[in-house]
Design a protein around this motif. Structure first.
Motif, PDB file in Angstrom:
ATOM      1  N   THR A  25      28.715 155.822   7.400  1.00 47.90           N
ATOM      2  CA  THR A  25      29.111 155.864   8.807  1.00 47.90           C
ATOM      3  C   THR A  25      30.573 156.245   8.926  1.00 47.90           C
ATOM      4  OG1 THR A  25      29.888 153.567   8.971  1.00 47.90           O
ATOM      5  CG2 THR A  25      27.527 153.948   9.337  1.00 47.90           C
ATOM      6  N   ARG A  27      33.796 154.701  10.539  1.00 46.40           N
ATOM      7  CA  ARG A  27      34.107 153.316  10.906  1.00 46.40           C
ATOM      8  C   ARG A  27      35.584 153.170  11.239  1.00 46.40           C
ATOM      9  NH1 ARG A  27      31.307 149.165   7.183  1.00 46.40           N
ATOM     10  NH2 ARG A  27      29.653 150.322   8.164  1.00 46.40           N
ATOM     11  N   HIS A  55      25.517 155.946  21.065  1.00 44.71           N
ATOM     12  CA  HIS A  55      26.033 154.583  21.082  1.00 44.71           C
ATOM     13  C   HIS A  55      26.518 154.127  19.713  1.00 44.71           C
ATOM     14  CE1 HIS A  55      23.071 155.160  24.297  1.00 44.71           C
ATOM     15  NE2 HIS A  55      23.927 154.453  25.019  1.00 44.71           N
ATOM     16  N   PRO A  56      27.780 153.677  19.647  1.00 45.90           N
ATOM     17  CA  PRO A  56      28.282 153.152  18.377  1.00 45.90           C
ATOM     18  C   PRO A  56      27.705 151.769  18.100  1.00 45.90           C
ATOM     19  CG  PRO A  56      29.939 152.884  20.078  1.00 45.90           C
ATOM     20  CD  PRO A  56      28.794 153.644  20.692  1.00 45.90           C
ATOM     21  N   ASP A  57      27.641 151.411  16.830  1.00 48.70           N
ATOM     22  CA  ASP A  57      27.391 150.018  16.473  1.00 48.70           C
ATOM     23  C   ASP A  57      28.732 149.318  16.648  1.00 48.70           C
ATOM     24  OD1 ASP A  57      24.741 150.538  15.801  1.00 48.70           O
ATOM     25  OD2 ASP A  57      25.254 151.006  13.727  1.00 48.70           O
ATOM     26  N   ILE A  58      28.726 148.174  17.310  1.00 49.75           N
ATOM     27  CA  ILE A  58      29.967 147.468  17.627  1.00 49.75           C
ATOM     28  C   ILE A  58      29.848 146.034  17.133  1.00 49.75           C
ATOM     29  CG2 ILE A  58      31.526 146.707  19.451  1.00 49.75           C
ATOM     30  CD1 ILE A  58      30.423 149.064  21.153  1.00 49.75           C
ATOM     31  N   ASP A  59      30.844 145.612  16.357  1.00 48.76           N
ATOM     32  CA  ASP A  59      30.900 144.253  15.836  1.00 48.76           C
ATOM     33  C   ASP A  59      32.181 143.607  16.366  1.00 48.76           C
ATOM     34  OD1 ASP A  59      30.038 142.100  13.994  1.00 48.76           O
ATOM     35  OD2 ASP A  59      31.911 142.602  12.961  1.00 48.76           O
ATOM     36  N   THR A  66      35.024 146.261  15.387  1.00 52.24           N
ATOM     37  CA  THR A  66      34.713 147.359  14.468  1.00 52.24           C
ATOM     38  C   THR A  66      33.683 148.269  15.123  1.00 52.24           C
ATOM     39  OG1 THR A  66      35.142 145.920  12.578  1.00 52.24           O
ATOM     40  CG2 THR A  66      33.907 147.957  12.158  1.00 52.24           C
ATOM     41  N   PHE A  67      33.998 149.552  15.151  1.00 53.79           N
ATOM     42  CA  PHE A  67      33.099 150.577  15.681  1.00 53.79           C
ATOM     43  C   PHE A  67      32.545 151.366  14.507  1.00 53.79           C
ATOM     44  CE2 PHE A  67      36.459 149.834  18.776  1.00 53.79           C
ATOM     45  CZ  PHE A  67      35.731 149.543  19.913  1.00 53.79           C
ATOM     46  N   ALA A  68      31.247 151.598  14.492  1.00 51.80           N
ATOM     47  CA  ALA A  68      30.617 152.411  13.445  1.00 51.80           C
ATOM     48  C   ALA A  68      29.745 153.461  14.123  1.00 51.80           C
ATOM     49  CB  ALA A  68      29.781 151.538  12.517  1.00 51.80           C
ATOM     50  N   HIS A  72      21.636 158.220  13.861  1.00 54.94           N
ATOM     51  CA  HIS A  72      20.471 157.649  13.184  1.00 54.94           C
ATOM     52  C   HIS A  72      19.306 158.642  13.112  1.00 54.94           C
ATOM     53  CE1 HIS A  72      22.223 153.669  12.848  1.00 54.94           C
ATOM     54  NE2 HIS A  72      22.616 153.770  14.108  1.00 54.94           N
ATOM     55  N   ASP A  81      29.032 162.434  16.139  1.00 49.77           N
ATOM     56  CA  ASP A  81      29.793 161.239  15.762  1.00 49.77           C
ATOM     57  C   ASP A  81      31.295 161.508  15.780  1.00 49.77           C
ATOM     58  OD1 ASP A  81      27.462 159.544  15.177  1.00 49.77           O
ATOM     59  OD2 ASP A  81      27.149 160.997  13.574  1.00 49.77           O
TER      60      ASP A  81
END
Length: 94
Positions: A25, A27, A55-59, A66-68, A72, A81
Motif C-alpha cells: 500500500t 501509507r 476510499h483509503p483505509d484509515i486507522d 494512518t492512511f493506507a 483493491h 492511489d
C-alpha cells in the motif's frame, strides 16, 4: 487501470509528503496536535474520498492517524492511489 511497478511508485514518492510504500500500500502516518484535529482531518478526507469513490483505509490511534491506499479491485497501487495521496496531502496542508 494498471497496477504500478515498485519502480513507478518509488519514483512518485519524493513528490508525496510523508508517504511510503508498505505492505503493498501507499501509507502515511500523521500525528495531530489533538484528537479532534485528527477526526476533523479524517472527516474532510472522507468527503473527498466519497466524491472520488476511492476510499483509503484509515486507522485512528488517539492523535495519530494512518492512511493506507491501494486499489483493491486491481490488486495493487495504481495511479488512482497516487492521485488520492496528493489530494490527502492538499487537505492536510490547508
Amino acid at each position: 487501470m494498471a497496477v504500478l511497478t515498485d519502480d513507478q511508485v518509488d519514483a512518485a514518492l519524493p513528490d508525496l509528503n510523508g508517504w511510503e510504500r508498505a505492505e503493498g500500500t501507499l501509507r502515511r502516518k500523521v500525528k495531530f496536535p489533538a484528537f479532534l484535529d485528527g477526526i476533523e482531518a479524517v472527516r474532510r478526507i472522507a468527503e473527498r474520498a466519497e466524491e472520488r469513490d476511492h476510499h483509503p483505509d484509515i486507522d485512528i490511534r488517539w492523535r495519530t492517524v494512518t492512511f493506507a491506499l491501494v486499489t483493491h479491485s486491481e490488486g495493487g497501487i495504481t495511479e488512482k492511489d497516487l492521485q488520492m495521496a496528493r489530494e490527502i496531502d492538499a487537505i492536510l496542508d490547508q
